[in-house]
Design a protein around this motif. Structure first.
Motif, PDB file in Angstrom:
ATOM      1  N   ALA A  33       0.828  -1.205   0.000  1.00  0.00           N
ATOM      2  CA  ALA A  33       0.000   0.000   0.000  1.00  0.00           C
ATOM      3  C   ALA A  33       0.863   1.255   0.000  1.00  0.00           C
ATOM      4  CB  ALA A  33      -0.931  -0.002   1.207  1.00  0.00           C
ATOM      5  N   LYS A  34       1.922   1.262   0.787  1.00  0.00           N
ATOM      6  CA  LYS A  34       2.811   2.428   0.821  1.00  0.00           C
ATOM      7  C   LYS A  34       3.547   2.591  -0.502  1.00  0.00           C
ATOM      8  CE  LYS A  34       3.412   2.431   5.787  1.00  0.00           C
ATOM      9  NZ  LYS A  34       4.312   2.179   6.914  1.00  0.00           N
ATOM     10  N   THR A  35       3.911   1.492  -1.144  1.00  0.00           N
ATOM     11  CA  THR A  35       4.580   1.565  -2.439  1.00  0.00           C
ATOM     12  C   THR A  35       3.648   2.139  -3.495  1.00  0.00           C
ATOM     13  OG1 THR A  35       5.896  -0.366  -1.846  1.00  0.00           O
ATOM     14  CG2 THR A  35       5.806   0.219  -4.175  1.00  0.00           C
ATOM     15  N   THR A  90       4.086   5.704  -5.391  1.00  0.00           N
ATOM     16  CA  THR A  90       4.096   5.793  -6.852  1.00  0.00           C
ATOM     17  C   THR A  90       3.045   6.779  -7.340  1.00  0.00           C
ATOM     18  OG1 THR A  90       4.816   3.495  -6.960  1.00  0.00           O
ATOM     19  CG2 THR A  90       3.935   4.460  -8.978  1.00  0.00           C
ATOM     20  N   LEU A  91       1.851   6.703  -6.788  1.00  0.00           N
ATOM     21  CA  LEU A  91       0.797   7.661  -7.161  1.00  0.00           C
ATOM     22  C   LEU A  91       1.221   9.090  -6.853  1.00  0.00           C
ATOM     23  CD1 LEU A  91      -2.581   5.990  -6.116  1.00  0.00           C
ATOM     24  CD2 LEU A  91      -1.824   6.564  -8.401  1.00  0.00           C
ATOM     25  N   PHE A  92       1.872   9.288  -5.709  1.00  0.00           N
ATOM     26  CA  PHE A  92       2.310  10.626  -5.336  1.00  0.00           C
ATOM     27  C   PHE A  92       3.360  11.153  -6.304  1.00  0.00           C
ATOM     28  CE2 PHE A  92       4.908  13.576  -2.784  1.00  0.00           C
ATOM     29  CZ  PHE A  92       3.924  14.514  -2.492  1.00  0.00           C
ATOM     30  N   VAL A  93       4.307  10.311  -6.707  1.00  0.00           N
ATOM     31  CA  VAL A  93       5.338  10.729  -7.666  1.00  0.00           C
ATOM     32  C   VAL A  93       4.713  11.074  -9.007  1.00  0.00           C
ATOM     33  CG1 VAL A  93       7.340   9.916  -8.989  1.00  0.00           C
ATOM     34  CG2 VAL A  93       7.223   9.519  -6.523  1.00  0.00           C
ATOM     35  N   VAL A  94       3.781  10.260  -9.466  1.00  0.00           N
ATOM     36  CA  VAL A  94       3.099  10.550 -10.735  1.00  0.00           C
ATOM     37  C   VAL A  94       2.275  11.827 -10.608  1.00  0.00           C
ATOM     38  CG1 VAL A  94       1.376   9.687 -12.369  1.00  0.00           C
ATOM     39  CG2 VAL A  94       3.106   8.148 -11.471  1.00  0.00           C
ATOM     40  N   GLU A 112      -6.303  14.140 -14.680  1.00  0.00           N
ATOM     41  CA  GLU A 112      -5.493  13.064 -14.105  1.00  0.00           C
ATOM     42  C   GLU A 112      -4.988  13.436 -12.712  1.00  0.00           C
ATOM     43  OE1 GLU A 112      -2.318  12.042 -16.729  1.00  0.00           O
ATOM     44  OE2 GLU A 112      -3.660  11.229 -18.259  1.00  0.00           O
ATOM     45  N   ALA A 113      -4.531  14.683 -12.547  1.00  0.00           N
ATOM     46  CA  ALA A 113      -4.038  15.126 -11.246  1.00  0.00           C
ATOM     47  C   ALA A 113      -5.164  15.147 -10.217  1.00  0.00           C
ATOM     48  CB  ALA A 113      -3.404  16.512 -11.376  1.00  0.00           C
ATOM     49  N   SER A 114      -6.343  15.570 -10.630  1.00  0.00           N
ATOM     50  CA  SER A 114      -7.484  15.589  -9.715  1.00  0.00           C
ATOM     51  C   SER A 114      -7.846  14.181  -9.267  1.00  0.00           C
ATOM     52  CB  SER A 114      -8.704  16.226 -10.384  1.00  0.00           C
ATOM     53  OG  SER A 114      -8.428  17.539 -10.767  1.00  0.00           O
ATOM     54  N   LEU A 115      -7.857  13.249 -10.191  1.00  0.00           N
ATOM     55  CA  LEU A 115      -8.180  11.865  -9.869  1.00  0.00           C
ATOM     56  C   LEU A 115      -7.156  11.266  -8.907  1.00  0.00           C
ATOM     57  CD1 LEU A 115      -9.929   9.342 -10.358  1.00  0.00           C
ATOM     58  CD2 LEU A 115      -8.396   8.790 -12.243  1.00  0.00           C
ATOM     59  N   MET A 116      -5.899  11.481  -9.162  1.00  0.00           N
ATOM     60  CA  MET A 116      -4.863  10.932  -8.286  1.00  0.00           C
ATOM     61  C   MET A 116      -4.891  11.588  -6.913  1.00  0.00           C
ATOM     62  SD  MET A 116      -1.585  10.127 -10.549  1.00  0.00           S
ATOM     63  CE  MET A 116      -1.768   9.270 -12.081  1.00  0.00           C
ATOM     64  N   GLY A 117      -5.075  12.890  -6.880  1.00  0.00           N
ATOM     65  CA  GLY A 117      -5.155  13.584  -5.594  1.00  0.00           C
ATOM     66  C   GLY A 117      -6.336  13.104  -4.776  1.00  0.00           C
ATOM     67  N   PHE A 118      -7.466  12.924  -5.431  1.00  0.00           N
ATOM     68  CA  PHE A 118      -8.660  12.450  -4.735  1.00  0.00           C
ATOM     69  C   PHE A 118      -8.466  11.016  -4.242  1.00  0.00           C
ATOM     70  CE2 PHE A 118     -13.161  10.953  -4.718  1.00  0.00           C
ATOM     71  CZ  PHE A 118     -13.624  11.837  -3.752  1.00  0.00           C
ATOM     72  N   ALA A 119      -7.833  10.182  -5.049  1.00  0.00           N
ATOM     73  CA  ALA A 119      -7.575   8.791  -4.631  1.00  0.00           C
ATOM     74  C   ALA A 119      -6.635   8.749  -3.431  1.00  0.00           C
ATOM     75  CB  ALA A 119      -6.990   7.996  -5.792  1.00  0.00           C
ATOM     76  N   LEU A 120      -5.592   9.571  -3.439  1.00  0.00           N
ATOM     77  CA  LEU A 120      -4.675   9.624  -2.297  1.00  0.00           C
ATOM     78  C   LEU A 120      -5.380  10.133  -1.045  1.00  0.00           C
ATOM     79  CD1 LEU A 120      -1.471  10.970  -4.047  1.00  0.00           C
ATOM     80  CD2 LEU A 120      -1.742   8.742  -2.971  1.00  0.00           C
ATOM     81  N   PHE A 121      -6.223  11.147  -1.204  1.00  0.00           N
ATOM     82  CA  PHE A 121      -6.964  11.698  -0.069  1.00  0.00           C
ATOM     83  C   PHE A 121      -7.916  10.654   0.517  1.00  0.00           C
ATOM     84  CE2 PHE A 121     -10.813  13.826   1.488  1.00  0.00           C
ATOM     85  CZ  PHE A 121     -10.267  14.510   2.567  1.00  0.00           C
ATOM     86  N   LEU A 122      -8.649   9.945  -0.333  1.00  0.00           N
ATOM     87  CA  LEU A 122      -9.566   8.913   0.161  1.00  0.00           C
ATOM     88  C   LEU A 122      -8.822   7.773   0.840  1.00  0.00           C
ATOM     89  CD1 LEU A 122     -12.323   8.614  -2.567  1.00  0.00           C
ATOM     90  CD2 LEU A 122     -12.525   9.539  -0.267  1.00  0.00           C
ATOM     91  N   ALA A 123      -7.661   7.418   0.332  1.00  0.00           N
ATOM     92  CA  ALA A 123      -6.865   6.370   0.979  1.00  0.00           C
ATOM     93  C   ALA A 123      -6.423   6.815   2.363  1.00  0.00           C
ATOM     94  CB  ALA A 123      -5.656   6.020   0.119  1.00  0.00           C
ATOM     95  N   LEU A 124      -6.013   8.065   2.486  1.00  0.00           N
ATOM     96  CA  LEU A 124      -5.604   8.590   3.790  1.00  0.00           C
ATOM     97  C   LEU A 124      -6.774   8.637   4.764  1.00  0.00           C
ATOM     98  CD1 LEU A 124      -3.347   9.972   5.471  1.00  0.00           C
ATOM     99  CD2 LEU A 124      -4.249  12.131   4.632  1.00  0.00           C
TER     100      LEU A 124
END
Length: 136
Positions: free
Chosen positions: A33-35, A39-43, A78-90
């Motif tokens: 999960a951290k990996t 990766t999502l954060f770097v992208v 794409e940035a919005s989707l990744m940011g939202f996915a990271l936020f929901l995971a947190l």
């Protein structure tokens, strides 16, 4: 989003989801999960950098060409989707943590209250001897 809503309200489905999350956190789950999150954060950072580059080109040239407009819109989505996915995971991670720790905290508070109650009664008797004799 539905996972967060399920975790917010007490239900049988919440118990099932917490058990599934517990199983996911065993073994190699947290490392994976951290990996993935890293990766999502770097992208996400890379896409943000590309958006800034496209904006710099528009400032230099004065006007965006249609290709840059389409590229920028795609990058923002794409940035919005990744940011939202990271936020929901947190949020999901923290909600699961609080749900698991809440019963322990309640038990500790109840134990502290039972320890303090006899001391408070003894303290009241020392301060108000009339009350102590009147109640006997």
């Amino acid at each position: 989003m539905a996972l967060v809503l399920v975790l917010l309200f007490r239900s049988p489905l919440r118990n099932l989801v917490t058990k599934v999350l517990d199983k996911m956190k065993e073994g190699r789950g947290p490392v994976i999960a951290k990996t993935v999150a890293g990766t999502l954060f770097v992208v996400f950072i890379s896409i943000s950098y590309n958006i800034i580059e496209i904006q710099k080109r528009s400032l230099e040239g004065g006007v965006l060409n249609p290709t840059d407009e389409v590229l920028m819109a795609n990058q923002i989505l794409e940035a919005s989707l990744m940011g939202f996915a990271l936020f929901l995971a947190l949020v999901t991670y923290r909600l699961h943590y609080y749900i698991k720790e809440l019963p322990k905290t309640k038990r500790l508070e109840a134990a502290e209250e039972t320890k303090l109650k006899p001391d408070v009664k003894h303290h009241d008797l020392k301060e108000h001897p009339k009350r102590a004799t009147a109640s006997r």
